[in-house]
Design an enzyme around this catalytic site. Sequence first.
Site, PDB file in Angstrom:
ATOM      1  N   LYS A   1      47.623  69.380  17.883  1.00  0.00           N
ATOM      2  CA  LYS A   1      48.132  70.662  17.377  1.00  0.00           C
ATOM      3  C   LYS A   1      49.320  71.078  18.237  1.00  0.00           C
ATOM      4  O   LYS A   1      49.198  71.170  19.459  1.00  0.00           O
ATOM      5  CB  LYS A   1      47.036  71.726  17.403  1.00  0.00           C
ATOM      6  CG  LYS A   1      45.904  71.424  16.443  1.00  0.00           C
ATOM      7  CD  LYS A   1      44.955  72.580  16.242  1.00  0.00           C
ATOM      8  CE  LYS A   1      43.911  72.235  15.185  1.00  0.00           C
ATOM      9  NZ  LYS A   1      42.964  73.348  14.940  1.00  0.00           N
TER      10      LYS A   1
ATOM     11  N   ASP B   1      48.308  78.437  14.014  1.00  0.00           N
ATOM     12  CA  ASP B   1      47.314  77.979  14.984  1.00  0.00           C
ATOM     13  C   ASP B   1      47.902  78.031  16.394  1.00  0.00           C
ATOM     14  O   ASP B   1      49.098  77.816  16.587  1.00  0.00           O
ATOM     15  CB  ASP B   1      46.892  76.533  14.680  1.00  0.00           C
ATOM     16  CG  ASP B   1      45.747  76.472  13.687  1.00  0.00           C
ATOM     17  OD1 ASP B   1      45.306  77.531  13.201  1.00  0.00           O
ATOM     18  OD2 ASP B   1      45.293  75.347  13.382  1.00  0.00           O
TER      19      ASP B   1
ATOM     20  N   THR C   1      42.416  67.125  20.359  1.00  0.00           N
ATOM     21  CA  THR C   1      40.968  67.305  20.192  1.00  0.00           C
ATOM     22  C   THR C   1      40.342  65.963  19.866  1.00  0.00           C
ATOM     23  O   THR C   1      40.801  65.265  18.954  1.00  0.00           O
ATOM     24  CB  THR C   1      40.668  68.298  19.058  1.00  0.00           C
ATOM     25  OG1 THR C   1      41.289  69.552  19.355  1.00  0.00           O
ATOM     26  CG2 THR C   1      39.160  68.502  18.897  1.00  0.00           C
ATOM     27  N   LEU C   2      39.316  65.595  20.597  1.00  0.00           N
ATOM     28  CA  LEU C   2      38.663  64.300  20.400  1.00  0.00           C
ATOM     29  C   LEU C   2      37.885  64.295  19.094  1.00  0.00           C
ATOM     30  O   LEU C   2      37.052  65.170  18.842  1.00  0.00           O
ATOM     31  CB  LEU C   2      37.712  64.017  21.575  1.00  0.00           C
ATOM     32  CG  LEU C   2      37.231  62.576  21.712  1.00  0.00           C
ATOM     33  CD1 LEU C   2      38.372  61.666  22.147  1.00  0.00           C
ATOM     34  CD2 LEU C   2      36.080  62.496  22.726  1.00  0.00           C
ATOM     35  N   TRP C   3      38.182  63.307  18.271  1.00  0.00           N
ATOM     36  CA  TRP C   3      37.492  63.136  16.981  1.00  0.00           C
ATOM     37  C   TRP C   3      36.042  62.746  17.240  1.00  0.00           C
ATOM     38  O   TRP C   3      35.769  61.869  18.063  1.00  0.00           O
ATOM     39  CB  TRP C   3      38.208  62.066  16.176  1.00  0.00           C
ATOM     40  CG  TRP C   3      37.862  62.011  14.720  1.00  0.00           C
ATOM     41  CD1 TRP C   3      36.839  61.329  14.151  1.00  0.00           C
ATOM     42  CD2 TRP C   3      38.565  62.645  13.648  1.00  0.00           C
ATOM     43  NE1 TRP C   3      36.852  61.493  12.793  1.00  0.00           N
ATOM     44  CE2 TRP C   3      37.907  62.299  12.449  1.00  0.00           C
ATOM     45  CE3 TRP C   3      39.695  63.473  13.583  1.00  0.00           C
ATOM     46  CZ2 TRP C   3      38.332  62.745  11.197  1.00  0.00           C
ATOM     47  CZ3 TRP C   3      40.121  63.922  12.333  1.00  0.00           C
ATOM     48  CH2 TRP C   3      39.448  63.558  11.172  1.00  0.00           C
TER      49      TRP C   3
ATOM     50  N   ASP D   1      38.315  83.967  11.968  1.00  0.00           N
ATOM     51  CA  ASP D   1      38.692  83.057  10.874  1.00  0.00           C
ATOM     52  C   ASP D   1      37.651  81.972  10.609  1.00  0.00           C
ATOM     53  O   ASP D   1      37.982  80.941  10.044  1.00  0.00           O
ATOM     54  CB  ASP D   1      40.040  82.406  11.211  1.00  0.00           C
ATOM     55  CG  ASP D   1      40.697  81.749   9.998  1.00  0.00           C
ATOM     56  OD1 ASP D   1      40.681  82.363   8.921  1.00  0.00           O
ATOM     57  OD2 ASP D   1      41.222  80.635  10.128  1.00  0.00           O
TER      58      ASP D   1
ATOM     59  N   ASP E   1      37.734  73.821  15.220  1.00  0.00           N
ATOM     60  CA  ASP E   1      38.860  74.631  14.748  1.00  0.00           C
ATOM     61  C   ASP E   1      38.830  76.053  15.306  1.00  0.00           C
ATOM     62  O   ASP E   1      38.537  77.018  14.596  1.00  0.00           O
ATOM     63  CB  ASP E   1      38.889  74.661  13.212  1.00  0.00           C
ATOM     64  CG  ASP E   1      39.216  73.313  12.617  1.00  0.00           C
ATOM     65  OD1 ASP E   1      39.889  72.508  13.303  1.00  0.00           O
ATOM     66  OD2 ASP E   1      38.795  73.036  11.482  1.00  0.00           O
TER      67      ASP E   1
END
Length: 409
Positions: free
Chosen positions: A123, A142, A222-224, A289, A309
Amino acid sequence: MKLKQRVVLLAILLVIFIFTKVFLIDNLDTSAANREDQRAFQRMMASLQVELEPRLEHTLQSPWEIAAQWVVPREVYPEETPELGAVMHAMTTKKIIKADVGYKGTQLKALLILEGGQKVVFKPKRYARDYVVEGEPYAGYDRHNAEVAAFHLDRILGFRRAPLVVGRFVNLRTEIKPVATEQLLGTFMTVGNNTCFYGKCYYCRETEPACADGDIMEGSVTLWLPDVWPLQKHRHPWGRTYREGKLARWEYDESYCDAVKKTSPYDSGPRLLDIIDTAVFDYLIGNADRHHYESFQDDEGASMLILLDNAKSFGNPALDERSILAPLYQCCIIRVSTWNRLNYLKNGVLKSALKSAMAHDPISPVLSDPHLDALDQRLLSILATVKQCTDQFGPDVVLVEDRMTLSHL
């Protein structure tokens, strides 16, 4: 003494004995649980700072294999993670071997494949640290730094339900463009002397690209989560309508929580308490959100609510959006372990702990001081809300024991 009187006396003594024993056991159990909560808090504080270094405890495994083995139904990473620094170091330094547009969603992101085959979500930076996002609490782009801060807050709260996040600087010209798919590459442009891209998403526009400083772009990765743990998406029971003039039921129905409690998966298991924990988490970071949430698939309500998120957070330090706490003040229940942790973090401890936890991140300072100050103020509001509940219903009703054993098998 007559036999009948003796029998009555013995019965009374037996009742007193049983009551006393149960009362003492309950108190001992509660005391033992509280002591374990305190020890867990002390362990967390002792390992708060994560130094990013390549050294691994298990040299026969890659950092990606180690992180994948951490994931279980009720946590993304364990309490004790001596390899955390090494995994995060790999996330911020490993070579990018492929770059593509982000998975479906409303906000700009890129999907990167790192050396060793690990997926991460990138991001980009859109705002300066001191920029204040005005308007609705879910307004604006974001915030990449919010993802970093939210991950460390998850550690501090002891939830361990957020995927690993770390800051990273990437060179768009030398690291991304040579390995980018045509779909991503087609969204690159030059604005002045800066390399930019606008990606592909619901709100992605060519007129609103994210721009690097020259070729160097700051962002978060961000680690999947491992593919063996597929996710299931759920509508959040306290989600907003996002329509002006149209309220969700929870915004006008005072008995809404009673209706939720009768609906699966909130009628049994840990999910409702996870919703309450998440409300606490989201209120602290200012995230209004969370219209949907994810859990692991086919879990029948037993797995955790995963804190994915979190980038619509830390937008306006002066805005305390109380409606985020609706699950807490409408249901008036909270885990004892969460309540204990919140109390340990008052008197400025939360701000200090989060600042310390983020100190070694590549994009440090992650948050501006007003956002850190806001955390301590919001914590006081949460504690006051629980106090109102206990005054009304009593602590035995409000403070719920829910300490599920976290199996790593």
